[in-house]
Design an enzyme around this catalytic site. Structure first.
Site, PDB file in Angstrom:
ATOM      1  N   ASN A  44      41.257  -9.267 -36.888  1.00  0.00           N
ATOM      2  CA  ASN A  44      42.368  -8.335 -36.980  1.00  0.00           C
ATOM      3  C   ASN A  44      42.738  -7.837 -35.586  1.00  0.00           C
ATOM      4  OD1 ASN A  44      39.834  -6.861 -37.187  1.00  0.00           O
ATOM      5  ND2 ASN A  44      40.971  -5.044 -37.787  1.00  0.00           N
ATOM      6  N   ILE A  45      44.031  -7.600 -35.396  1.00  0.00           N
ATOM      7  CA  ILE A  45      44.564  -7.134 -34.123  1.00  0.00           C
ATOM      8  C   ILE A  45      45.495  -5.967 -34.436  1.00  0.00           C
ATOM      9  CG2 ILE A  45      45.879  -7.743 -32.056  1.00  0.00           C
ATOM     10  CD1 ILE A  45      45.140 -10.728 -32.765  1.00  0.00           C
ATOM     11  N   GLU A  46      45.052  -4.771 -34.061  1.00  0.00           N
ATOM     12  CA  GLU A  46      45.818  -3.570 -34.352  1.00  0.00           C
ATOM     13  C   GLU A  46      46.828  -3.259 -33.258  1.00  0.00           C
ATOM     14  OE1 GLU A  46      42.423  -1.312 -37.018  1.00  0.00           O
ATOM     15  OE2 GLU A  46      42.880  -0.515 -35.038  1.00  0.00           O
ATOM     16  N   CYS A  55      46.325  -8.867 -39.890  1.00  0.00           N
ATOM     17  CA  CYS A  55      44.994  -9.047 -40.467  1.00  0.00           C
ATOM     18  C   CYS A  55      44.358 -10.348 -40.004  1.00  0.00           C
ATOM     19  CB  CYS A  55      45.088  -9.065 -41.985  1.00  0.00           C
ATOM     20  SG  CYS A  55      45.743  -7.554 -42.713  1.00  0.00           S
ATOM     21  N   GLU A  57      42.851 -12.609 -41.727  1.00  0.00           N
ATOM     22  CA  GLU A  57      43.141 -13.745 -42.592  1.00  0.00           C
ATOM     23  C   GLU A  57      44.427 -14.449 -42.179  1.00  0.00           C
ATOM     24  OE1 GLU A  57      41.374 -10.458 -45.294  1.00  0.00           O
ATOM     25  OE2 GLU A  57      42.475 -10.596 -43.416  1.00  0.00           O
ATOM     26  N   CYS A  88      43.844  -8.227 -48.243  1.00  0.00           N
ATOM     27  CA  CYS A  88      44.842  -7.282 -48.737  1.00  0.00           C
ATOM     28  C   CYS A  88      45.937  -8.046 -49.488  1.00  0.00           C
ATOM     29  CB  CYS A  88      45.435  -6.483 -47.578  1.00  0.00           C
ATOM     30  SG  CYS A  88      46.559  -7.426 -46.518  1.00  0.00           S
ATOM     31  N   CYS A  91      48.118 -10.435 -47.306  1.00  0.00           N
ATOM     32  CA  CYS A  91      47.395 -11.670 -46.963  1.00  0.00           C
ATOM     33  C   CYS A  91      47.289 -12.593 -48.173  1.00  0.00           C
ATOM     34  CB  CYS A  91      46.010 -11.353 -46.413  1.00  0.00           C
ATOM     35  SG  CYS A  91      46.062 -10.686 -44.739  1.00  0.00           S
TER      36      CYS A  91
END
Length: 129
Positions: A44-46, A55, A57, A88, A91
């Site tokens: 994940n990369i916020e 996300c 995935e 989620c 995804c």
């Protein structure tokens, strides 16, 4: 091709360590196996603008698709210290575009393995039909 769930969970756990999660501090890793046995990973990369976060995935899937892959058999997801961390809704829908029969595996290295099929987690997907 048979899926070794522990191998995929280990790959997802390795990807989790590369996550950029300064806001939630909840790191997630994913490992996606293709029909030919190749594995693509993602984390994940916020972003400060939360809606721009992506996300793990989808990172794994997008890398695979960008490499020309279109058939997938299994996805492992490792999230934080949770015993089970399933994708989620967003995804699930994106994964269903390519692999509605995808097996979803989650857990922690050395811990119990939880398995479901994507169609169980998202029974009524949006499709071209």
């Amino acid at each position: 091709m048979a899926c070794n769930p522990e191998e995929l969970i280990a790959a997802a756990a390795g990807a989790k360590e590369k996550a950029y999660a300064p806001y939630s501090r909840f790191k997630v890793g994913a490992a996606l196996r293709t029909a030919t046995g190749k594995v693509y990973t993602g984390c994940n990369i916020e972003n400060a603008s939360y809606s721009l976060t992506i996300c793990a995935e989808r990172v794994a899937l997008f890398q695979a698709v960008a490499a020309g892959e279109r058939e997938f058999t299994a996805l492992a997801v490792v999230g934080g210290d949770l015993a089970a961390c399933f994708p989620c809704g967003a995804c699930r829908q994106v994964l269903a575009e390519f692999a509605p029969g995808l097996e979803i595996i989650t857990g922690q290295p050395g811990g119990p393995v939880h398995r479901r099929f994507l169609r169980e987690l998202l029974p009524d997907t949006f499709t071209l039909k």
